[in-house]
Design a protein around this motif. Structure first.
Motif, PDB file in Angstrom:
ATOM      1  N   ASP A  64       7.275  15.337  -3.269  1.00  0.00           N
ATOM      2  CA  ASP A  64       5.963  14.702  -3.392  1.00  0.00           C
ATOM      3  C   ASP A  64       4.923  15.803  -3.251  1.00  0.00           C
ATOM      4  O   ASP A  64       4.842  16.455  -2.208  1.00  0.00           O
ATOM      5  CB  ASP A  64       5.812  13.648  -2.287  1.00  0.00           C
ATOM      6  N   ARG A  97      -0.953  13.864  -8.717  1.00  0.00           N
ATOM      7  CA  ARG A  97       0.089  13.490  -7.756  1.00  0.00           C
ATOM      8  C   ARG A  97       1.439  13.570  -8.456  1.00  0.00           C
ATOM      9  O   ARG A  97       1.647  12.964  -9.503  1.00  0.00           O
ATOM     10  CB  ARG A  97      -0.154  12.079  -7.235  1.00  0.00           C
ATOM     11  N   ALA A 136       0.824  -1.208   0.000  1.00  0.00           N
ATOM     12  CA  ALA A 136       0.000   0.000   0.000  1.00  0.00           C
ATOM     13  C   ALA A 136       0.858   1.257   0.000  1.00  0.00           C
ATOM     14  O   ALA A 136       0.476   2.296  -0.538  1.00  0.00           O
ATOM     15  CB  ALA A 136      -0.936   0.003   1.204  1.00  0.00           C
ATOM     16  N   THR A 137       2.034   1.170   0.595  1.00  0.00           N
ATOM     17  CA  THR A 137       2.960   2.307   0.651  1.00  0.00           C
ATOM     18  C   THR A 137       4.026   2.231  -0.434  1.00  0.00           C
ATOM     19  O   THR A 137       4.375   3.235  -1.051  1.00  0.00           O
ATOM     20  CB  THR A 137       3.648   2.359   2.024  1.00  0.00           C
ATOM     21  N   ASN A 138       4.524   1.027  -0.697  1.00  0.00           N
ATOM     22  CA  ASN A 138       5.746   0.879  -1.493  1.00  0.00           C
ATOM     23  C   ASN A 138       5.537   0.628  -2.984  1.00  0.00           C
ATOM     24  O   ASN A 138       6.499   0.715  -3.748  1.00  0.00           O
ATOM     25  CB  ASN A 138       6.589  -0.259  -0.925  1.00  0.00           C
ATOM     26  N   LEU A 139       4.323   0.298  -3.413  1.00  0.00           N
ATOM     27  CA  LEU A 139       4.111  -0.044  -4.823  1.00  0.00           C
ATOM     28  C   LEU A 139       2.951   0.744  -5.402  1.00  0.00           C
ATOM     29  O   LEU A 139       1.916   0.909  -4.745  1.00  0.00           O
ATOM     30  CB  LEU A 139       3.828  -1.543  -4.973  1.00  0.00           C
ATOM     31  N   GLU A 140       3.115   1.205  -6.613  1.00  0.00           N
ATOM     32  CA  GLU A 140       2.050   1.914  -7.322  1.00  0.00           C
ATOM     33  C   GLU A 140       2.167   1.618  -8.813  1.00  0.00           C
ATOM     34  O   GLU A 140       3.254   1.618  -9.387  1.00  0.00           O
ATOM     35  CB  GLU A 140       2.152   3.419  -7.097  1.00  0.00           C
ATOM     36  N   ILE A 141       1.022   1.325  -9.437  1.00  0.00           N
ATOM     37  CA  ILE A 141       0.966   1.146 -10.882  1.00  0.00           C
ATOM     38  C   ILE A 141      -0.115   2.065 -11.424  1.00  0.00           C
ATOM     39  O   ILE A 141      -1.259   2.028 -10.954  1.00  0.00           O
ATOM     40  CB  ILE A 141       0.668  -0.315 -11.269  1.00  0.00           C
ATOM     41  N   ASN A 142       0.231   2.877 -12.383  1.00  0.00           N
ATOM     42  CA  ASN A 142      -0.718   3.816 -12.980  1.00  0.00           C
ATOM     43  C   ASN A 142      -0.726   3.664 -14.494  1.00  0.00           C
ATOM     44  O   ASN A 142       0.303   3.355 -15.104  1.00  0.00           O
ATOM     45  CB  ASN A 142      -0.361   5.264 -12.614  1.00  0.00           C
ATOM     46  N   ASN A 184       0.903  11.717 -12.089  1.00  0.00           N
ATOM     47  CA  ASN A 184      -0.260  10.892 -12.394  1.00  0.00           C
ATOM     48  C   ASN A 184      -1.539  11.586 -11.940  1.00  0.00           C
ATOM     49  O   ASN A 184      -1.537  12.310 -10.936  1.00  0.00           O
ATOM     50  CB  ASN A 184      -0.159   9.525 -11.708  1.00  0.00           C
ATOM     51  N   GLU A 227      -4.692  11.193 -10.088  1.00  0.00           N
ATOM     52  CA  GLU A 227      -5.310  10.275  -9.148  1.00  0.00           C
ATOM     53  C   GLU A 227      -6.821  10.242  -9.345  1.00  0.00           C
ATOM     54  O   GLU A 227      -7.463   9.211  -9.181  1.00  0.00           O
ATOM     55  CB  GLU A 227      -4.986  10.672  -7.708  1.00  0.00           C
TER      56      GLU A 227
END
Length: 508
Positions: free
Chosen positions: A456, A495, A316-322, A487, A489
């Motif tokens: 950020d 973001r 939830a904190t370390n991975l993001e796919i957009n 990206n 959101e």
């Protein structure tokens, strides 16, 4: 002197002067679980001193999970004498329903667990032991349901042995993240390994539920019946849901060095298929950062979403796919602790979900276009790529999608600038007319001499007047393809993430 970090591009829907609100965040934020654990331990010790045992307000599950990890959490609860909660009030119809589903040999089936008539006080803790026939079903994985808040912290399912699953839910805040609504609690995924025409049952051998005072909540459990290869079953009272079929992977060659590769799978029109992205021969130093661009043919596949793989900690904190655009995904992994949550094992990094939207008998590819990986000192890790072939409706010739040209935006002259006396991030005020594409610079002024290695930002705008189109990195950003990402959101919210992946030479 004003410096431009990026150009935010938008279409002006009305003739207007506008300003944008900017909320500055910080990178490398991580929850201090050790502090939480010792806080609970101190409270539990005080409770022991006064009551001769655990205080009901400090559940042993909290101490066990926070201090010792999931594997010993249940043992801690049982050692503390909290093996079950005696219900303090009459049942209001609170029910746990396992959906009855069907599958064939080789299919991956999804079995939702639903909570119905959730008590108004909410559910703050839950512990279930689930049993299934391991000669007919092979447990694959799970997904936390929509009614669970902060699942990465509050929820876990483990398989202690073939045929048995242990489920633990705990609202770590004991205040704000309890389950308050009906819906899907979790979805279990199994592979059908039996070719016989039969049925089987997924059942609960024991369960406990409690509120935030550790008062017990009575629950009725309805087991789920699974029809295998056309077998007859007696359905449960809960509605049957159509399972999502995970396409069977085509075997790939065994890598001999660090490799990121995509499984080759198959699917039919209308199906939602799962395409695993795997890491093999992960270096012993571990992977602390990862940045990948993945491309696919959007005329044949529609991107639906993703699941973090089993080798990713605190996803939830370390991975993001957009989805940057149709046919293009951006994957970013960062161990925000830069110490303890690096990827250290081979396995599934992420699972991409696509809907097959073509009826043609064709094949297509999902490709890693580029990738960068680094260790916890931000040293680069050489990596090889391997694409996945997706066989659609039986297969055929692989075709390459035709790219769509992008219009160059009109860059108007900013109407005003500001003079700053300290480090400031500011957005230029510009003008535009209906139908125009305008560029809105985001500037950094009085940049500190030590440089900026991380940034950020959350940027908001009025989506009833402006439509976000895209962005260009500013002149002060080095190696923007790797270090900068913007990206959308949601409508009205962008973001911005900047990270000098070298942590040495590419700071602003």
């Amino acid at each position: 002197m004003k410096k431009v970090i990026s150009m935010i591009v938008a279409i002006a829907m009305l003739v207007t002067m506008f300003s944008t609100v900017i909320n500055l965040g910080t990178a490398f934020a991580a929850q201090d679980y050790e502090t939480v654990a010792f806080s609970y331990e101190d409270q539990a010790s005080n409770a022991n001193a006064s009551n001769g045992g655990y205080s009901k307000s400090i559940p042993a599950g909290v101490l066990g999970w926070a201090k010792y990890g999931y594997d010993n959490a249940i043992a801690q609860m049982e050692n503390a004498g909290i093996t079950s909660f005696a219900p303090t009030s009459a049942s209001t119809g609170f029910t746990v329903n396992f959906d009855s589903v069907a599958g064939k040999s080789g299919d991956t089936i999804t079995v939702p667990i639903n909570l119905v008539n959730v008590p108004s006080v909410g559910i703050s803790t839950a512990n279930m032991t689930i049993e299934y026939d391991a000669t007919k079903l092979k447990y694959v994985s799970y997904e936390a349901g929509s009614i669970i808040t902060n699942a990465a912290t509050n929820f876990e399912i483990n398989q202690p042995s073939d045929g048995t699953l242990k489920v633990l839910f705990l609202d770590y805040t004991m205040k704000t993240q309890a389950i308050k609504s009906d819906g899907v609690f979790a979805s279990l995924k199994f592979e059908v390994i039996s070719s016989a025409t039969s049925s089987t049952t997924i059942s609960v051998s024991k369960s406990t539920f409690g509120d935030n005072n550790m008062s017990g909540l009575a629950a009725t459990v309805n087991n789920g019946a699974i029809s295998l290869n056309g077998g007859n079953v007696v359905t449960t009272p809960s509605p049957t849901q159509t399972p999502v079929i995970t396409a069977t992977a085509v075997p790939t060659s065994v890598p001999t060095e660090f490799t990121a590769y995509i499984d080759s799978v198959a699917g039919k029109s209308g199906e939602t298929i799962t395409v695993p992205v795997n890491l093999a021969k992960v270096p012993t130093v571990g992977i602390s950062t990862g940045d990948m661009t993945i491309t696919y043919d959007s005329t044949k596949l529609e991107y639906v979403g993703y699941e973090a793989g089993s080798i990713v900690t605190n996803a939830a904190t370390n991975l993001e796919i957009n989805k940057e655009s149709d046919g293009k995904l951006r994957v970013l992994f960062l161990d925000y602790t830069m110490k303890t949550q690096a990827i250290k094992a081979d396995g599934v990094f992420a699972s991409l979900k696509f809907k097959v939207n073509t009826t043609s008998d064709v094949s297509t590819k999902v490709t890693i276009a580029k990738a960068t990986f680094g260790d916890n000192e931000l040293n680069g890790l050489p990596v090889k790529f391997a694409e996945g072939v997706i066989t659609l409706n039986g297969g055929g010739v692989i075709t390459t999608p035709v790219s769509t040209p992008v219009n160059t935006p009109v860059v108007p002259t900013p109407t005003k600038t500001i003079i700053a006396t300290e480090f400031t991030a500011h957005i230029d005020s510009v003008e535009g007319k209906s139908g125009e594409t305008i560029a809105v610079p985001v500037n950094l002024v009085k940049v500190p001499s030590v440089g900026i290695s991380t940034g950020d930002m959350t940027i908001t705008y009025d989506s009833t007047k402006l439509e976000y189109v895209g962005y260009e990195a500013g002149s002060i950003v080095t190696n923007a393809a790797t270090n900068l990402e913007i990206n959308k959101e949601s409508d009205g919210k962008l973001r911005v993430l900047f990270l000098d992946y070298t942590m040495k030479t590419q700071a602003i």
